[in-house]
Design a protein around this motif. Structure first.
Motif, PDB file in Angstrom:
ATOM      1  N   LEU A  41      -8.411  -9.891  -0.071  1.00 33.56           N
ATOM      2  CA  LEU A  41      -7.234  -9.445   0.672  1.00 33.56           C
ATOM      3  C   LEU A  41      -5.964 -10.039   0.067  1.00 33.56           C
ATOM      4  N   ARG A  42      -6.013 -11.306  -0.340  1.00 37.33           N
ATOM      5  CA  ARG A  42      -4.850 -11.929  -0.983  1.00 37.33           C
ATOM      6  C   ARG A  42      -4.556 -11.265  -2.332  1.00 37.33           C
ATOM      7  N   MET A  43      -5.583 -10.839  -3.035  1.00 31.46           N
ATOM      8  CA  MET A  43      -5.395 -10.180  -4.322  1.00 31.46           C
ATOM      9  C   MET A  43      -4.643  -8.860  -4.171  1.00 31.46           C
ATOM     10  N   LEU A  44      -4.783  -8.221  -3.015  1.00 28.15           N
ATOM     11  CA  LEU A  44      -4.073  -6.961  -2.780  1.00 28.15           C
ATOM     12  C   LEU A  44      -2.559  -7.155  -2.790  1.00 28.15           C
ATOM     13  N   GLU A  45      -2.094  -8.363  -2.589  1.00 31.39           N
ATOM     14  CA  GLU A  45      -0.657  -8.645  -2.625  1.00 31.39           C
ATOM     15  C   GLU A  45      -0.049  -8.356  -3.997  1.00 31.39           C
ATOM     16  N   VAL A  46      -0.827  -8.543  -5.050  1.00 31.47           N
ATOM     17  CA  VAL A  46      -0.306  -8.353  -6.408  1.00 31.47           C
ATOM     18  C   VAL A  46      -1.020  -7.245  -7.182  1.00 31.47           C
ATOM     19  N   ALA A  47      -2.171  -6.804  -6.702  1.00 33.82           N
ATOM     20  CA  ALA A  47      -2.937  -5.785  -7.439  1.00 33.82           C
ATOM     21  C   ALA A  47      -3.557  -4.759  -6.487  1.00 33.82           C
ATOM     22  N   PRO A  48      -2.732  -4.060  -5.707  1.00 32.74           N
ATOM     23  CA  PRO A  48      -3.312  -3.128  -4.737  1.00 32.74           C
ATOM     24  C   PRO A  48      -4.031  -1.932  -5.370  1.00 32.74           C
ATOM     25  N   ALA A  49      -3.726  -1.622  -6.608  1.00 31.81           N
ATOM     26  CA  ALA A  49      -4.392  -0.485  -7.260  1.00 31.81           C
ATOM     27  C   ALA A  49      -5.791  -0.840  -7.748  1.00 31.81           C
ATOM     28  N   MET A  50      -6.253  -2.067  -7.464  1.00 30.93           N
ATOM     29  CA  MET A  50      -7.584  -2.478  -7.912  1.00 30.93           C
ATOM     30  C   MET A  50      -8.685  -1.605  -7.310  1.00 30.93           C
ATOM     31  N   GLY A  51      -8.460  -1.106  -6.112  1.00 28.53           N
ATOM     32  CA  GLY A  51      -9.472  -0.279  -5.468  1.00 28.53           C
ATOM     33  C   GLY A  51      -9.429   1.144  -5.987  1.00 28.53           C
ATOM     34  N   GLU A  52     -10.480   1.865  -5.707  1.00 30.63           N
ATOM     35  CA  GLU A  52     -10.535   3.270  -6.106  1.00 30.63           C
ATOM     36  C   GLU A  52     -10.221   4.153  -4.907  1.00 30.63           C
ATOM     37  N   VAL A  53      -9.821   5.375  -5.169  1.00 30.20           N
ATOM     38  CA  VAL A  53      -9.567   6.311  -4.085  1.00 30.20           C
ATOM     39  C   VAL A  53     -10.896   6.595  -3.390  1.00 30.20           C
ATOM     40  N   TYR A  54     -10.896   6.481  -2.086  1.00 30.43           N
ATOM     41  CA  TYR A  54     -12.100   6.677  -1.284  1.00 30.43           C
ATOM     42  C   TYR A  54     -12.435   8.163  -1.218  1.00 30.43           C
ATOM     43  N   GLU A  55     -13.612   8.508  -1.712  1.00 26.28           N
ATOM     44  CA  GLU A  55     -14.103   9.881  -1.676  1.00 26.28           C
ATOM     45  C   GLU A  55     -15.528   9.852  -1.129  1.00 26.28           C
ATOM     46  N   PRO A  56     -15.667   9.996   0.187  1.00 27.72           N
ATOM     47  CA  PRO A  56     -16.995   9.893   0.794  1.00 27.72           C
ATOM     48  C   PRO A  56     -17.897  11.065   0.410  1.00 27.72           C
ATOM     49  N   VAL A  57     -19.186  10.817   0.496  1.00 23.33           N
ATOM     50  CA  VAL A  57     -20.174  11.855   0.216  1.00 23.33           C
ATOM     51  C   VAL A  57     -20.104  12.935   1.287  1.00 23.33           C
ATOM     52  N   TYR A  58     -19.877  12.530   2.521  1.00 23.22           N
ATOM     53  CA  TYR A  58     -19.825  13.456   3.647  1.00 23.22           C
ATOM     54  C   TYR A  58     -18.391  13.878   3.922  1.00 23.22           C
ATOM     55  N   GLU A  59     -18.134  15.179   3.923  1.00 16.76           N
ATOM     56  CA  GLU A  59     -16.791  15.706   4.193  1.00 16.76           C
ATOM     57  C   GLU A  59     -16.283  15.220   5.551  1.00 16.76           C
ATOM     58  N   SER A  60     -17.173  15.093   6.516  1.00 18.08           N
ATOM     59  CA  SER A  60     -16.759  14.677   7.854  1.00 18.08           C
ATOM     60  C   SER A  60     -16.274  13.226   7.890  1.00 18.08           C
ATOM     61  N   ALA A  61     -16.572  12.458   6.855  1.00 16.68           N
ATOM     62  CA  ALA A  61     -16.118  11.062   6.791  1.00 16.68           C
ATOM     63  C   ALA A  61     -14.789  10.924   6.052  1.00 16.68           C
ATOM     64  N   MET A  62     -14.214  12.046   5.590  1.00 15.64           N
ATOM     65  CA  MET A  62     -12.957  12.015   4.838  1.00 15.64           C
ATOM     66  C   MET A  62     -11.780  11.752   5.779  1.00 15.64           C
ATOM     67  N   PRO A  63     -10.984  10.726   5.516  1.00 17.35           N
ATOM     68  CA  PRO A  63      -9.798  10.481   6.345  1.00 17.35           C
ATOM     69  C   PRO A  63      -8.741  11.557   6.077  1.00 17.35           C
ATOM     70  N   ASP A  64      -7.760  11.669   6.953  1.00 20.26           N
ATOM     71  CA  ASP A  64      -6.728  12.703   6.811  1.00 20.26           C
ATOM     72  C   ASP A  64      -5.585  12.266   5.894  1.00 20.26           C
ATOM     73  N   HIS A  65      -5.714  11.135   5.224  1.00 18.86           N
ATOM     74  CA  HIS A  65      -4.711  10.632   4.291  1.00 18.86           C
ATOM     75  C   HIS A  65      -5.439   9.882   3.179  1.00 18.86           C
ATOM     76  N   GLU A  66      -4.739   9.640   2.061  1.00 17.60           N
ATOM     77  CA  GLU A  66      -5.390   8.942   0.953  1.00 17.60           C
ATOM     78  C   GLU A  66      -5.645   7.484   1.310  1.00 17.60           C
ATOM     79  N   VAL A  67      -6.867   7.087   1.105  1.00 13.79           N
ATOM     80  CA  VAL A  67      -7.303   5.720   1.377  1.00 13.79           C
ATOM     81  C   VAL A  67      -7.959   5.185   0.111  1.00 13.79           C
ATOM     82  N   ARG A  68      -7.720   3.940  -0.176  1.00  8.75           N
ATOM     83  CA  ARG A  68      -8.374   3.279  -1.304  1.00  8.75           C
ATOM     84  C   ARG A  68      -9.415   2.309  -0.747  1.00  8.75           C
ATOM     85  N   VAL A  69     -10.393   1.963  -1.575  1.00  9.55           N
ATOM     86  CA  VAL A  69     -11.426   1.026  -1.142  1.00  9.55           C
ATOM     87  C   VAL A  69     -11.743   0.071  -2.279  1.00  9.55           C
ATOM     88  N   THR A  70     -11.961  -1.174  -1.914  1.00  7.55           N
ATOM     89  CA  THR A  70     -12.456  -2.186  -2.837  1.00  7.55           C
ATOM     90  C   THR A  70     -13.607  -2.897  -2.127  1.00  7.55           C
TER      91      THR A  70
END
Length: 105
Positions: A41-70
């Motif tokens: 979480l502290r690393m996100l202060e300087v490197a928020p792009a470290m995570g990848e764009v969240y693309e779930p396998v299930y369409e029903s799990a897709m959020p309505d906005h772009e979310v990243r995950v690490t």
């Protein structure tokens, strides 16, 4: 300031945690895992792009906005980046061994 001066060029983001994320942090049973999650979480202060764009396998799990995950250990940290305000909003902290269909609901 670091001795190399490299930190001067880094943009620092404010990391905001949802209340549910704060509660989940307190509920992580392993002290080592909790420390690793806090460090990420502290690393996100300087490197928020470290995570990848969240693309779930299930369409029903897709959020309505772009979310990243690490991922760290058994936990996924789901967040958004707002370049305009310089904030990272952590929306969800998940023990990845749990039901993926309950994200963002």
């Amino acid at each position: 300031m670091s001795s190399s001066g490299q930190d001067d060029d880094l943009q620092h983001y404010e990391v905001l945690l949802a209340r549910s994320v704060k509660e989940r942090l307190l509920g992580i049973p392993s002290r080592d895992e909790a420390k690793r999650v806090a460090r990420r979480l502290r690393m996100l202060e300087v490197a928020p792009a470290m995570g990848e764009v969240y693309e779930p396998v299930y369409e029903s799990a897709m959020p309505d906005h772009e979310v990243r995950v690490t991922f760290v250990g058994h936990h996924g940290i789901y967040y958004t980046i707002d370049e305009v305000t310089g904030t990272v909003e952590v929306e969800f902290l998940e023990d990845c061994r749990r039901d993926p269909m309950r994200k963002f609901s």
